[in-house]
Design an enzyme around this catalytic site. Structure first.
Site, PDB file in Angstrom:
ATOM      1  N   TYR A 164      75.638  76.415  29.958  1.00  0.00           N
ATOM      2  CA  TYR A 164      74.506  75.645  29.687  1.00  0.00           C
ATOM      3  C   TYR A 164      74.007  74.919  28.763  1.00  0.00           C
ATOM      4  O   TYR A 164      73.414  73.273  29.052  1.00  0.00           O
ATOM      5  CB  TYR A 164      74.065  77.577  28.846  1.00  0.00           C
ATOM      6  CG  TYR A 164      72.351  77.344  28.731  1.00  0.00           C
ATOM      7  CD1 TYR A 164      71.083  77.159  29.625  1.00  0.00           C
ATOM      8  CD2 TYR A 164      71.101  77.308  27.509  1.00  0.00           C
ATOM      9  CE1 TYR A 164      69.575  77.599  29.411  1.00  0.00           C
ATOM     10  CE2 TYR A 164      70.347  76.956  27.845  1.00  0.00           C
ATOM     11  CZ  TYR A 164      69.416  77.402  28.630  1.00  0.00           C
ATOM     12  OH  TYR A 164      68.310  77.322  28.310  1.00  0.00           O
TER      13      TYR A 164
ATOM     14  N   LYS B 270      72.342  70.988  29.829  1.00  0.00           N
ATOM     15  CA  LYS B 270      71.391  70.967  29.024  1.00  0.00           C
ATOM     16  C   LYS B 270      71.198  69.810  28.591  1.00  0.00           C
ATOM     17  O   LYS B 270      70.865  68.393  29.034  1.00  0.00           O
ATOM     18  CB  LYS B 270      70.542  72.064  27.599  1.00  0.00           C
ATOM     19  CG  LYS B 270      69.501  72.719  28.543  1.00  0.00           C
ATOM     20  CD  LYS B 270      69.067  72.716  29.543  1.00  0.00           C
ATOM     21  CE  LYS B 270      68.181  73.845  30.188  1.00  0.00           C
ATOM     22  NZ  LYS B 270      67.506  73.686  31.088  1.00  0.00           N
TER      23      LYS B 270
HETATM   24  P1  NAD Z   1      62.359  82.562  32.048  1.00  0.00           P
HETATM   25  O1  NAD Z   1      63.448  82.962  32.639  1.00  0.00           O
HETATM   26  O2  NAD Z   1      61.395  82.901  31.732  1.00  0.00           O
HETATM   27  O3  NAD Z   1      62.074  81.738  33.362  1.00  0.00           O
HETATM   28  C1  NAD Z   1      63.145  80.517  34.487  1.00  0.00           C
HETATM   29  C2  NAD Z   1      62.046  80.741  36.158  1.00  0.00           C
HETATM   30  O4  NAD Z   1      62.955  80.038  36.662  1.00  0.00           O
HETATM   31  C3  NAD Z   1      61.881  82.444  36.357  1.00  0.00           C
HETATM   32  O5  NAD Z   1      60.664  82.288  37.296  1.00  0.00           O
HETATM   33  C4  NAD Z   1      63.011  82.497  37.033  1.00  0.00           C
HETATM   34  O6  NAD Z   1      62.712  83.026  38.735  1.00  0.00           O
HETATM   35  C5  NAD Z   1      62.771  80.568  37.453  1.00  0.00           C
HETATM   36  N1  NAD Z   1      64.138  79.762  38.830  1.00  0.00           N
HETATM   37  C6  NAD Z   1      65.475  80.277  37.760  1.00  0.00           C
HETATM   38  N2  NAD Z   1      66.283  79.971  39.322  1.00  0.00           N
HETATM   39  C7  NAD Z   1      65.272  79.129  39.869  1.00  0.00           C
HETATM   40  C8  NAD Z   1      65.896  77.978  41.035  1.00  0.00           C
HETATM   41  N3  NAD Z   1      67.260  77.925  41.776  1.00  0.00           N
HETATM   42  N4  NAD Z   1      64.615  77.855  41.748  1.00  0.00           N
HETATM   43  C9  NAD Z   1      64.019  78.158  41.512  1.00  0.00           C
HETATM   44  N5  NAD Z   1      63.474  78.802  39.988  1.00  0.00           N
HETATM   45  C10 NAD Z   1      64.364  79.221  39.599  1.00  0.00           C
HETATM   46  O7  NAD Z   1      62.746  81.233  31.404  1.00  0.00           O
HETATM   47  P2  NAD Z   1      61.785  80.325  30.445  1.00  0.00           P
HETATM   48  O8  NAD Z   1      62.428  80.419  29.051  1.00  0.00           O
HETATM   49  O9  NAD Z   1      60.456  80.284  30.928  1.00  0.00           O
HETATM   50  O10 NAD Z   1      62.667  79.144  30.789  1.00  0.00           O
HETATM   51  C11 NAD Z   1      62.291  78.210  31.391  1.00  0.00           C
HETATM   52  C12 NAD Z   1      62.823  76.712  30.905  1.00  0.00           C
HETATM   53  O11 NAD Z   1      62.746  76.859  29.238  1.00  0.00           O
HETATM   54  C13 NAD Z   1      65.163  76.386  31.696  1.00  0.00           C
HETATM   55  O12 NAD Z   1      65.250  75.722  32.130  1.00  0.00           O
HETATM   56  C14 NAD Z   1      65.154  76.848  30.055  1.00  0.00           C
HETATM   57  O13 NAD Z   1      66.783  76.987  30.516  1.00  0.00           O
HETATM   58  C15 NAD Z   1      64.581  75.917  28.993  1.00  0.00           C
HETATM   59  N6  NAD Z   1      65.016  76.914  27.940  1.00  0.00           N
HETATM   60  C16 NAD Z   1      63.948  77.623  27.551  1.00  0.00           C
HETATM   61  C17 NAD Z   1      64.309  78.255  26.446  1.00  0.00           C
HETATM   62  C18 NAD Z   1      63.935  80.128  25.542  1.00  0.00           C
HETATM   63  O14 NAD Z   1      64.116  79.738  24.405  1.00  0.00           O
HETATM   64  N7  NAD Z   1      63.659  80.512  26.138  1.00  0.00           N
HETATM   65  C19 NAD Z   1      64.935  77.794  24.581  1.00  0.00           C
HETATM   66  C20 NAD Z   1      65.194  76.168  25.550  1.00  0.00           C
HETATM   67  C21 NAD Z   1      65.672  76.005  27.026  1.00  0.00           C
END
Ligand code: NAD
Length: 248
Positions: free
Chosen positions: A156, A160
Site C-alpha cells: 500500500y 501511494k
Molecule cells: P473505501 O474502501 O471506503 O472506498 C474505496 C472505494 O473504491 C470502494 O467503494 C471500492 O469498491 C472502490 N474500489 C476498489 N477497487 C476499485 C477498482 N478497481 N475500481 C473502481 N473502484 C474500486 O475507502 P476510503 O477510505 O474511502 O478510501 C478512498 C481512497 O482514500 C483510497 O485510495 C484510500 O487508499 C485513500 N486513503 C484512505 C484513508 C483512510 O483512512 N480511509 C487514508 C489514506 C488514504
C-alpha cells in the site's frame, strides 16, 4: 457563483467513503458528477439520487479502475453523456495489509494495480480531453504512509508513494497546457477501509494525531474542492496532507 459551477468531475471508487463525500461536496459546488465503482449497486443508485437532489447531473458507472481497457471505455462513455471532463479524482484504492514475510505476490500485484496503475489508466484517458480544452485539475488520492511508510503496508505504501511521483511528473508534463495535478495524503479517516482495523491499533493511531481524532471523509472532500477549483489555480505538483497533524 459556486466554486465548480457547470464543471464535469470524474471520481473513481465513489460509491462510499471518501469518494462519495467528494462527489456530494463537488455537487454542492455546482459540478456534474460521473463516478465509478467496481459494481453498479444500491450505493450507486442512492448516490445518484442524492446528486439529483442537489440539482446536478450525476451518473454512476460500473468500471474497474485497474483495467486499462475498462477505463478508456468509461471515459468514452462519460464524454458521450457529459460532453467533457474538467476534473479527475483518482480515488479508488484498496488495502491488503500484511508483513512482507507473509505478503503474497498476488496481494502485492493487486494493490499496485488498483491503487497506482489505475491513476495511469484514467489520467491517460482524460488527458486527451484536457489537452484539447487546455484546462483541467487532476487529484490523486495518496496517503500519509506513502510519505512515511508503515510496517505491514509495504504494498500500500509503495503504491501511494508511486502516486506522488506520478503526480509530480504529470504536473511537469501538462502544466504548460494549464492542466494541474496534485495529490492529497489523508491520514486516518473514518471510513469502511479503516473500520476493519483492530481497536488497539486504532487507539494507538489516534494517540499520534495532534488533533486527537480521526478525520471525516468531508475533511478530505473540502481539500479536493480547493484543488479542483480556481482557488488553487497556482498550485500544481503538490502533496497536501489532510491528517490532523499526524505527519509534518
Ligand atoms: P473505501 O474502501 O471506503 O472506498 C474505496 C472505494 O473504491 C470502494 O467503494 C471500492 O469498491 C472502490 N474500489 C476498489 N477497487 C476499485 C477498482 N478497481 N475500481 C473502481 N473502484 C474500486 O475507502 P476510503 O477510505 O474511502 O478510501 C478512498 C481512497 O482514500 C483510497 O485510495 C484510500 O487508499 C485513500 N486513503 C484512505 C484513508 C483512510 O483512512 N480511509 C487514508 C489514506 C488514504
Amino acid at each position: 457563483m459556486k466554486l465548480l459551477q457547470g464543471k464535469v468531475a470524474v471520481i473513481t471508487g465513489a460509491s462510499r467513503g471518501i469518494g462519495r463525500a467528494i462527489a456530494l461536496r463537488f455537487a454542492a459546488e455546482g459540478a456534474n458528477i460521473a463516478f465509478s465503482d467496481l459494481n453498479y449497486d444500491d450505493n450507486c443508485i442512492a448516490l445518484e439520487k442524492e446528486l439529483a437532489a442537489l440539482g446536478v447531473k450525476g451518473k454512476g458507472y460500473a468500471s474497474d479502475a485497474s483495467s486499462f481497457e475498462a477505463s478508456e471505455k468509461f471515459i468514452d462513455e462519460v464524454v458521450k453523456d457529459f460532453g467533457t471532463v474538467d476534473i479527475l479524482v483518482n480515488n479508488a484504492g484498496i488495502t491488503r495489509d500484511q508483513l512482507l514475510m507473509r505478503m503474497s505476490e498476488t496481494d502485492w500485484d493487486l494493490v499496485i494495480k488498483v491503487n497506482l496503475k489505475s491513476a495511469f489508466n484514467l489520467t491517460k484517458a482524460v488527458q486527451k480531453i484536457m489537452l484539447k480544452t487546455r484546462s483541467g485539475s487532476i487529484i490523486n488520492m495518496s496517503s500519509v504512509v506513502g510519505v512515511s511508510g508503515n510496517a505491514g503496508q509495504s504494498n500500500y505504501s509503495a503504491s501511494k508513494a508511486g502516486l506522488i511521483g506520478f503526480t509530480k511528473s504529470i504536473a511537469q508534463e501538462l502544466g504548460s497546457r494549464n492542466i494541474r495535478c496534485n495529490a492529497i495524503a489523508p491520514g486516518f479517516i473514518e471510513t469502511d477501509m479503516t473500520a476493519k482495523l483492530p481497536d488497539d491499533i486504532r487507539t494507538e493511531w489516534i494517540k499520534g494525531i495532534p488533533l486527537r481524532r480521526g478525520g471525516k471523509p468531508e475533511d478530505v472532500a473540502n481539500t479536493c474542492v480547493f484543488l479542483a477549483s480556481d482557488l488553487s489555480s497556482y498550485v500544481s505538483g503538490q502533496v497536501i496532507n489532510v491528517c490532523g497533524g499526524m505527519l509534518m
